[in-house]
Motif scaffolding. Sequence first.
Motif, mmCIF file in Angstrom:
data_model
loop_
_atom_site.group_PDB
_atom_site.id
_atom_site.type_symbol
_atom_site.label_atom_id
_atom_site.label_comp_id
_atom_site.label_asym_id
_atom_site.label_seq_id
_atom_site.Cartn_x
_atom_site.Cartn_y
_atom_site.Cartn_z
ATOM 1 N N LEU A 61 27.559 59.890 25.746
ATOM 2 C CA LEU A 61 28.139 59.619 24.427
ATOM 3 C C LEU A 61 28.792 58.232 24.411
ATOM 4 N N ILE A 62 29.532 57.925 25.465
ATOM 5 C CA ILE A 62 30.155 56.600 25.586
ATOM 6 C C ILE A 62 29.067 55.522 25.571
ATOM 7 N N ALA A 63 27.994 55.736 26.336
ATOM 8 C CA ALA A 63 26.899 54.767 26.396
ATOM 9 C C ALA A 63 26.242 54.601 25.034
ATOM 10 N N MET A 64 26.056 55.696 24.322
ATOM 11 C CA MET A 64 25.431 55.626 22.999
ATOM 12 C C MET A 64 26.283 54.808 22.030
ATOM 13 N N MET A 82 32.482 41.748 27.874
ATOM 14 C CA MET A 82 33.827 41.806 27.293
ATOM 15 C C MET A 82 34.003 43.077 26.470
ATOM 16 N N MET A 83 32.967 43.487 25.751
ATOM 17 C CA MET A 83 33.035 44.715 24.959
ATOM 18 C C MET A 83 33.180 45.937 25.871
ATOM 19 N N ALA A 84 32.386 45.986 26.929
ATOM 20 C CA ALA A 84 32.443 47.129 27.849
ATOM 21 C C ALA A 84 33.809 47.206 28.524
ATOM 22 N N LEU A 85 34.268 46.091 29.053
ATOM 23 C CA LEU A 85 35.568 46.091 29.732
ATOM 24 C C LEU A 85 36.714 46.253 28.734
ATOM 25 N N GLY A 86 36.555 45.684 27.560
ATOM 26 C CA GLY A 86 37.584 45.832 26.534
ATOM 27 C C GLY A 86 37.716 47.265 26.055
ATOM 28 N N ALA A 89 39.612 48.946 28.919
ATOM 29 C CA ALA A 89 41.013 48.525 29.007
ATOM 30 C C ALA A 89 41.805 48.767 27.724
ATOM 31 N N GLY A 90 41.117 48.725 26.583
ATOM 32 C CA GLY A 90 41.822 48.833 25.317
ATOM 33 C C GLY A 90 41.817 50.203 24.678
ATOM 34 N N VAL A 91 40.917 51.093 25.121
ATOM 35 C CA VAL A 91 40.833 52.420 24.508
ATOM 36 C C VAL A 91 40.939 53.524 25.561
ATOM 37 N N MET A 92 40.033 53.507 26.529
ATOM 38 C CA MET A 92 39.950 54.616 27.480
ATOM 39 C C MET A 92 41.186 54.716 28.384
ATOM 40 N N ILE A 93 41.571 53.600 28.975
ATOM 41 C CA ILE A 93 42.699 53.622 29.915
ATOM 42 C C ILE A 93 44.016 53.939 29.204
ATOM 43 N N PRO A 94 44.316 53.311 28.059
ATOM 44 C CA PRO A 94 45.542 53.717 27.359
ATOM 45 C C PRO A 94 45.535 55.192 26.948
ATOM 46 N N ALA A 95 44.360 55.713 26.567
ATOM 47 C CA ALA A 95 44.289 57.123 26.163
ATOM 48 C C ALA A 95 44.648 58.041 27.322
ATOM 49 N N ILE A 96 44.089 57.776 28.509
ATOM 50 C CA ILE A 96 44.460 58.638 29.636
ATOM 51 C C ILE A 96 45.905 58.382 30.055
ATOM 52 N N GLY A 97 46.369 57.147 29.882
ATOM 53 C CA GLY A 97 47.767 56.843 30.208
ATOM 54 C C GLY A 97 48.730 57.667 29.364
ATOM 55 N N LEU A 118 37.354 51.447 34.417
ATOM 56 C CA LEU A 118 37.107 50.009 34.351
ATOM 57 C C LEU A 118 35.822 49.629 35.091
ATOM 58 N N VAL A 119 35.656 50.121 36.303
ATOM 59 C CA VAL A 119 34.456 49.799 37.088
ATOM 60 C C VAL A 119 33.224 50.475 36.482
ATOM 61 N N GLY A 120 33.372 51.708 36.023
ATOM 62 C CA GLY A 120 32.254 52.407 35.402
ATOM 63 C C GLY A 120 31.762 51.704 34.151
ATOM 64 N N MET A 121 32.685 51.236 33.330
ATOM 65 C CA MET A 121 32.289 50.522 32.120
ATOM 66 C C MET A 121 31.699 49.155 32.450
ATOM 67 N N ALA A 122 32.185 48.526 33.507
ATOM 68 C CA ALA A 122 31.582 47.257 33.943
ATOM 69 C C ALA A 122 30.142 47.487 34.382
ATOM 70 N N ALA A 123 29.907 48.579 35.099
ATOM 71 C CA ALA A 123 28.542 48.905 35.528
ATOM 72 C C ALA A 123 27.652 49.167 34.321
ATOM 73 N N MET A 124 28.164 49.919 33.361
ATOM 74 C CA MET A 124 27.393 50.196 32.157
ATOM 75 C C MET A 124 27.103 48.905 31.394
ATOM 76 N N GLY A 125 28.101 48.072 31.253
ATOM 77 C CA GLY A 125 27.900 46.787 30.576
ATOM 78 C C GLY A 125 26.864 45.937 31.286
ATOM 79 N N GLY A 126 26.919 45.911 32.617
ATOM 80 C CA GLY A 126 25.932 45.159 33.384
ATOM 81 C C GLY A 126 24.522 45.665 33.166
#
Length: 133
Positions: A61-64, A82-86, A89-97, A118-126
């Motif tokens: 779902l995240i990938a879609m 930048m979109m993947a990492l953003g 960093a801007g949605v997923m991490i604050p939500a779990i925080g 963060l690393v998972g989204m970087a991999a997906m972005g790559g």
Amino acid sequence: MSDFALWPVLAGTLAFFAVGALWYGVIFAVPWQRAAGLSNTQLREGNMGLIFALTFAFEMLIAMVLWHLIARTDPAPHVVMMMALGFAAGVMIPAIGINYLYLRKPLSLFLIDAGHFLVGMAAMGGVFVWFRG
């Protein structure tokens, strides 16, 4: 570029899932288990097939969503990253925080889980950059 394309979405999902397998199965297995307060018995009691299937579905779902945003905006490769990492960093991490604050979870668990996102989204972005190349 289509708003939905199965192969990039599936490959991005697999990349995120592979990061999780390494992150929680090899790199941070023991520190994560300790920070989560789970015993070996508790880990064995879970329905791992269901857990993995739902994890894969959520990551798909995240990938879609990310692929759709990329398809609609047609950004440069560095902007895809930048979109993947953003998003991480801007949605997923604050939500779990926020969730972890109310659950009184330890900082170490938050850092391990945040790093995974963060690393998972970087991999997906790559993967998405590669598919668009």
